[in-house]
Design a protein around this motif. Structure first.
Motif, PDB file in Angstrom:
ATOM      1  N   SER A  89      29.428  42.995  41.311  1.00  0.00           N
ATOM      2  CA  SER A  89      28.914  44.306  41.723  1.00  0.00           C
ATOM      3  C   SER A  89      29.403  44.620  43.120  1.00  0.00           C
ATOM      4  CB  SER A  89      27.377  44.317  41.697  1.00  0.00           C
ATOM      5  OG  SER A  89      26.893  44.009  40.414  1.00  0.00           O
ATOM      6  N   LEU A  90      30.007  45.819  43.286  1.00  0.00           N
ATOM      7  CA  LEU A  90      30.459  46.278  44.602  1.00  0.00           C
ATOM      8  C   LEU A  90      29.346  47.138  45.192  1.00  0.00           C
ATOM      9  CD1 LEU A  90      34.175  47.135  43.774  1.00  0.00           C
ATOM     10  CD2 LEU A  90      33.154  44.950  44.411  1.00  0.00           C
ATOM     11  N   GLY A  91      28.480  46.521  45.999  1.00  0.00           N
ATOM     12  CA  GLY A  91      27.267  47.186  46.438  1.00  0.00           C
ATOM     13  C   GLY A  91      26.165  46.939  45.418  1.00  0.00           C
ATOM     14  N   LYS A  92      24.916  46.950  45.873  1.00  0.00           N
ATOM     15  CA  LYS A  92      23.797  46.649  44.982  1.00  0.00           C
ATOM     16  C   LYS A  92      23.720  47.628  43.815  1.00  0.00           C
ATOM     17  CE  LYS A  92      20.054  44.326  43.949  1.00  0.00           C
ATOM     18  NZ  LYS A  92      20.136  42.924  43.485  1.00  0.00           N
ATOM     19  N   GLU A  93      23.999  48.917  44.080  1.00  0.00           N
ATOM     20  CA  GLU A  93      23.918  49.951  43.046  1.00  0.00           C
ATOM     21  C   GLU A  93      25.285  50.527  42.718  1.00  0.00           C
ATOM     22  OE1 GLU A  93      21.136  50.371  41.593  1.00  0.00           O
ATOM     23  OE2 GLU A  93      19.946  49.176  42.997  1.00  0.00           O
ATOM     24  N   GLY A  94      26.355  49.833  43.073  1.00  0.00           N
ATOM     25  CA  GLY A  94      27.696  50.369  42.882  1.00  0.00           C
ATOM     26  C   GLY A  94      28.316  49.971  41.551  1.00  0.00           C
ATOM     27  N   VAL A  95      29.648  49.964  41.514  1.00  0.00           N
ATOM     28  CA  VAL A  95      30.399  49.656  40.297  1.00  0.00           C
ATOM     29  C   VAL A  95      30.170  48.205  39.897  1.00  0.00           C
ATOM     30  CG1 VAL A  95      32.720  49.494  39.336  1.00  0.00           C
ATOM     31  CG2 VAL A  95      32.125  51.389  40.839  1.00  0.00           C
ATOM     32  N   ARG A  96      29.975  47.962  38.595  1.00  0.00           N
ATOM     33  CA  ARG A  96      29.750  46.611  38.065  1.00  0.00           C
ATOM     34  C   ARG A  96      30.880  46.266  37.100  1.00  0.00           C
ATOM     35  NH1 ARG A  96      24.528  44.625  38.604  1.00  0.00           N
ATOM     36  NH2 ARG A  96      24.578  43.539  36.587  1.00  0.00           N
ATOM     37  N   LEU A  97      31.523  45.115  37.317  1.00  0.00           N
ATOM     38  CA  LEU A  97      32.657  44.665  36.514  1.00  0.00           C
ATOM     39  C   LEU A  97      32.309  43.328  35.878  1.00  0.00           C
ATOM     40  CD1 LEU A  97      35.410  45.455  39.171  1.00  0.00           C
ATOM     41  CD2 LEU A  97      34.812  46.873  37.217  1.00  0.00           C
ATOM     42  N   ARG A  98      32.425  43.243  34.538  1.00  0.00           N
ATOM     43  CA  ARG A  98      32.136  42.006  33.817  1.00  0.00           C
ATOM     44  C   ARG A  98      33.427  41.244  33.578  1.00  0.00           C
ATOM     45  NH1 ARG A  98      29.942  44.101  29.795  1.00  0.00           N
ATOM     46  NH2 ARG A  98      31.600  43.916  28.236  1.00  0.00           N
ATOM     47  N   VAL A  99      33.420  39.938  33.837  1.00  0.00           N
ATOM     48  CA  VAL A  99      34.608  39.094  33.673  1.00  0.00           C
ATOM     49  C   VAL A  99      34.786  38.811  32.186  1.00  0.00           C
ATOM     50  CG1 VAL A  99      35.708  36.926  34.283  1.00  0.00           C
ATOM     51  CG2 VAL A  99      34.225  38.071  35.938  1.00  0.00           C
ATOM     52  N   GLU A 100      35.900  39.271  31.603  1.00  0.00           N
ATOM     53  CA  GLU A 100      36.172  39.100  30.174  1.00  0.00           C
ATOM     54  C   GLU A 100      37.119  37.924  29.915  1.00  0.00           C
ATOM     55  OE1 GLU A 100      35.393  41.147  27.391  1.00  0.00           O
ATOM     56  OE2 GLU A 100      33.904  42.258  28.531  1.00  0.00           O
ATOM     57  N   VAL A 101      38.195  37.822  30.681  1.00  0.00           N
ATOM     58  CA  VAL A 101      39.191  36.762  30.508  1.00  0.00           C
ATOM     59  C   VAL A 101      39.530  36.214  31.876  1.00  0.00           C
ATOM     60  CG1 VAL A 101      41.507  36.175  29.691  1.00  0.00           C
ATOM     61  CG2 VAL A 101      40.133  37.849  28.441  1.00  0.00           C
ATOM     62  N   VAL A 102      39.516  34.885  32.025  1.00  0.00           N
ATOM     63  CA  VAL A 102      39.908  34.261  33.277  1.00  0.00           C
ATOM     64  C   VAL A 102      40.620  32.959  32.926  1.00  0.00           C
ATOM     65  CG1 VAL A 102      37.545  33.361  33.488  1.00  0.00           C
ATOM     66  CG2 VAL A 102      39.099  33.181  35.416  1.00  0.00           C
ATOM     67  N   ARG A 103      41.950  32.968  32.962  1.00  0.00           N
ATOM     68  CA  ARG A 103      42.709  31.786  32.568  1.00  0.00           C
ATOM     69  C   ARG A 103      44.117  31.850  33.135  1.00  0.00           C
ATOM     70  NH1 ARG A 103      46.131  32.901  28.153  1.00  0.00           N
ATOM     71  NH2 ARG A 103      45.731  34.871  27.090  1.00  0.00           N
ATOM     72  N   GLU A 104      44.824  30.756  32.895  1.00  0.00           N
ATOM     73  CA  GLU A 104      46.235  30.652  33.250  1.00  0.00           C
ATOM     74  C   GLU A 104      47.041  30.880  31.983  1.00  0.00           C
ATOM     75  OE1 GLU A 104      49.488  29.800  35.874  1.00  0.00           O
ATOM     76  OE2 GLU A 104      47.365  29.885  36.325  1.00  0.00           O
ATOM     77  N   ALA A 105      47.880  31.889  31.946  1.00  0.00           N
ATOM     78  CA  ALA A 105      48.690  32.151  30.760  1.00  0.00           C
ATOM     79  C   ALA A 105      49.720  31.033  30.571  1.00  0.00           C
ATOM     80  CB  ALA A 105      49.395  33.500  30.887  1.00  0.00           C
ATOM     81  N   ARG A 106      49.963  30.667  29.331  1.00  0.00           N
ATOM     82  CA  ARG A 106      50.906  29.577  29.069  1.00  0.00           C
ATOM     83  C   ARG A 106      52.327  29.999  29.418  1.00  0.00           C
ATOM     84  NH1 ARG A 106      48.995  25.377  26.033  1.00  0.00           N
ATOM     85  NH2 ARG A 106      46.951  25.668  25.057  1.00  0.00           N
TER      86      ARG A 106
END
Length: 665
Positions: A89-106
């Motif tokens: 969250s960027l700021g308590k009431e700001g934009v919220r981004l959910r992490v969908e993919v976090v990896r190292e591509a082969r």
């Protein structure tokens, strides 16, 4: 190669990143630039995500409103590792981004990935799968304005059209009337089709001449109109979804297959229903229906005659009032010009007499200086009067435009009522149309009354006498800048504006500046007093080294505003963006209207435009400041709310009240 996918929880739009570093903030040059709703609480450079040691790490960059990981605020400068499912969250009431993919591509079969950084297959929905180097499917759209030939291009899962800065297609300026802030939107549906929807606009969205009642698949060649008199846009390019059939309107055909009424045209639909009803009735009912039709025709004829008579009478009255208003303006201008010429002639005569009497050189120099000053003041008065007259003419023209629009709506509804009556449609529909005609007549009458009230007052003289005391307020909260309006109540620099202009979340602005009307430079100001969060939305500033005009009269007793009387608001709608002229000088704008509601706690101002004028003084026709404008309705242009100026005495310091000669109310 590192891979990161974030999904905006508000718009459900995914964002894919493959670099080593992703910076987040308002700056459009960043890898993850934040736009639209929630942007205000985001700093220019808010936070960053860095790929290190096979993982992604989140770090706050000393942002003003903080960076949150799963609702826990991060310590600035300290990085924390993120995992799949985490919410940023960027700021308590700001934009919220959910992490969908976090990896190292082969990059080869010999690279071993850390299982902790892989996204479990069970946590991924099929529609959320994103391959490396593959962008999510999006709309690619091009629209052309029929009137101006201007072309607009946009791309995204959802393309918004309107006058607001958050829209992807903006065919009109931000302050145009008739088009809502977010008027319509084109959406990529789950089945791949691209549809258009009305976004709750005030005046409706039309596709190929018909009012949009729900989602509709859009095709090349379709004509999209924002409101009955708004801009008309032609779809010239449409990619990203399942192709729709060519528009029947573009091919010269009919829209019957794509509209309502059971796949039939409106006329065919009503004719079929009429035949079906008539076959099931007896001769007696037919005779009764014929008699009812005759009665309805007589009633509609009388209604149309009465409406046309009222329209003609209103037009004649407006014409006479326009001529009277212009005559009053010419009389004021002539009076001011004659006074200036008389003063100039007097000084010139005194200078000639002094020369003839061999007056001392100091006396001659003084007279020459006074003569030059008088000439300059006369020229400046003529310029200011011309600017005020131009503004009043613009306001009156806007009122006439609204009146003509209301008259057009009335005539359209009358025509629909006549057609409905002639086609023998159900009585309920006729009653509905008759109610709409009555509402349109009331609106036309209200607009005519408003224009008449504006012309009835000498608001040009009010602006001429007070606009020099109005100033543009510029404040800084961190690296963000905001504009507002205000006015001087004393010649020593005590200045009134709204509390929300200079205080944010209980904290005063880092710095405050005021640029007075007809000036080019800002002057620093200090916050002297402000209303409490539950009190009046007012604040008092002290402009440093001020030596200028103040408003001529203030209604401290709260008795000078009356419902239905003319009113004027002087300020800076849209702030600095519209305040500067071609010489970079700050110029005021005036909005004229009426007091639509007056109470001890609040005054409602109904004018032609008041958007973005927080802190502006609101005057009555006599030139008294009666209120301070504080807010307006977003989708109702011209309806504003103001704080009665009598409430200002509650927060004024004792020395300022003494200087003004008022007692605490």
């Amino acid at each position: 190669m590192p891979l990161l996918v974030l999904r905006d929880t508000r718009t459900d739009a995914p964002r894919e990143f493959t670099g080593e570093e992703v910076r987040l903030g308002r700056d459009p040059a960043l890898e993850c630039a934040i736009e639209g709703e929630g942007r205000r609480v985001v700093s220019a450079l808010h936070a960053k995500l860095v790929h290190r040691d096979g993982s992604w790490w989140l770090e706050d960059l000393a942002s003003r409103n903080g960076t949150y990981l799963d609702d826990r605020r991060l310590e600035p400068g300290r990085a924390e590792r993120i995992a799949v499912g985490a919410v940023i969250s960027l700021g308590k009431e700001g934009v919220r981004l959910r992490v969908e993919v976090v990896r190292e591509a082969r990059v080869s079969e010999t690279v071993v990935e850390d299982p902790r950084n892989l996204l479990p297959a069970s946590a991924v929905r099929p529609t959320e799968m994103v391959r490396p180097h593959e962008r999510p499917r999006a709309i690619v759209l091009a629209l052309r304005d029929v009137a101006t030939a201007e072309r607009f291009e946009a791309r995204g899962m959802r393309v918004r059209v309107g006058r607001g800065t958050e829209c992807d297609v903006r065919p009109v300026p931000p302050f145009a009337t008739g088009v809502s802030r977010v008027h319509a939107e084109l959406v990529l549906e789950d089945d791949g089709a691209i549809s258009i929807r009305d976004a709750g606009s005030t005046n409706g969205t039309f596709v190929n001449g018909e009012l949009l009642a729900g989602p509709l698949v859009v095709a090349l060649g379709d004509r999209i109109q924002l409101g009955p008199s708004g801009p008309e846009l032609v779809v010239e390019r449409l990619e990203g979804g399942t192709p729709a059939p060519a528009s029947p309107a573009a091919a010269g055909g009919t829209l019957a297959a794509r509209r309502s009424f059971g796949g039939q045209g409106r006329t065919a639909f009503f004719a079929a229903k009429f035949d079906e009803t008539m076959r099931g009735t007896s001769r007696r009912v037919r005779v009764g229906g014929g008699a009812l039709l005759v009665v309805l025709l007589v009633a509609v004829g009388g209604l149309l005659w009465h409406g046309e008579r009222r329209v003609r009478a209103t037009a004649q009255l407006l014409t006479s009032e326009r001529e009277a208003a212009m005559a009053r303006e010419r009389a004021v201008a002539d009076s001011m010009r004659r006074a200036a010429e008389a003063e100039y002639a007097r000084l010139e005569a005194e200078l000639g007499a002094a020369r003839a009497g061999a007056a001392p050189a100091s006396v001659l120099d003084s007279l020459r200086t006074a003569l030059a000053d008088a000439g300059a003041r006369a020229a400046d008065l003529e310029v200011q009067l011309e600017r005020t007259r131009t503004e009043m003419e613009r306001q009156i023209a806007a009122g006439d435009s609204l009146r003509r629009e209301a008259q057009g709506d009335l005539q359209r509804l009358q025509s629909e009522l006549a057609r409905a009556t002639a086609s023998q449609v159900p009585a309920a529909l006729v009653d509905s149309l008759r109610a709409a005609v009555a509402a349109a007549e009331d609106r036309a009458t209200a607009l005519a009354s408003q224009v008449r009230a504006v012309r009835g007052g000498n608001l040009a003289a009010v602006a001429q006498a007070n606009q020099g005391a109005v100033g543009l307020v510029t404040v800084y909260f961190g690296d963000e800048m905001f504009d507002g309006s205000g006015f001087a109540v004393t010649t020593t620099g005590y200045f009134v504006t709204n509390r929300h202009n200079v205080v944010n979340d209980g904290a005063p602005a880092d710095s405050i500046f005021v640029t007075m009307a007809d000036q080019q430079f800002m002057v620093r100001a200090d916050l002297v007093a402000a209303g409490t969060p539950g009190g009046p939305d007012l604040a008092v500033l002290k402009v440093r080294h001020y030596a200028g005009p103040s408003v001529q009269s203030v209604d401290w007793a709260g008795e000078a505003a009356r419902q239905g009387e003319p009113a004027a608001l002087i300020g800076f709608p849209a702030g600095l963006a519209t305040a500067l002229d071609q010489t970079q000088t700050v110029r005021t704008s005036m909005s004229a209207g009426i007091f639509s509601k007056v109470t001890a706690a609040e005054i409602q101002f109904d004018g032609f435009t008041v958007s973005g004028s927080s802190g502006s003084p609101v005057f009555n026709a006599a030139g008294d400041v009666v209120a301070v404008h504080r807010a307006g309705l977003r989708e109702t242009a011209g309806l504003g709310f103001a704080v009665p100026v009598g409430q200002l005495a509650e927060i004024l310091p004792a020395d300022v009240r003494a200087e003004l000669g008022i007692e605490r109310q």
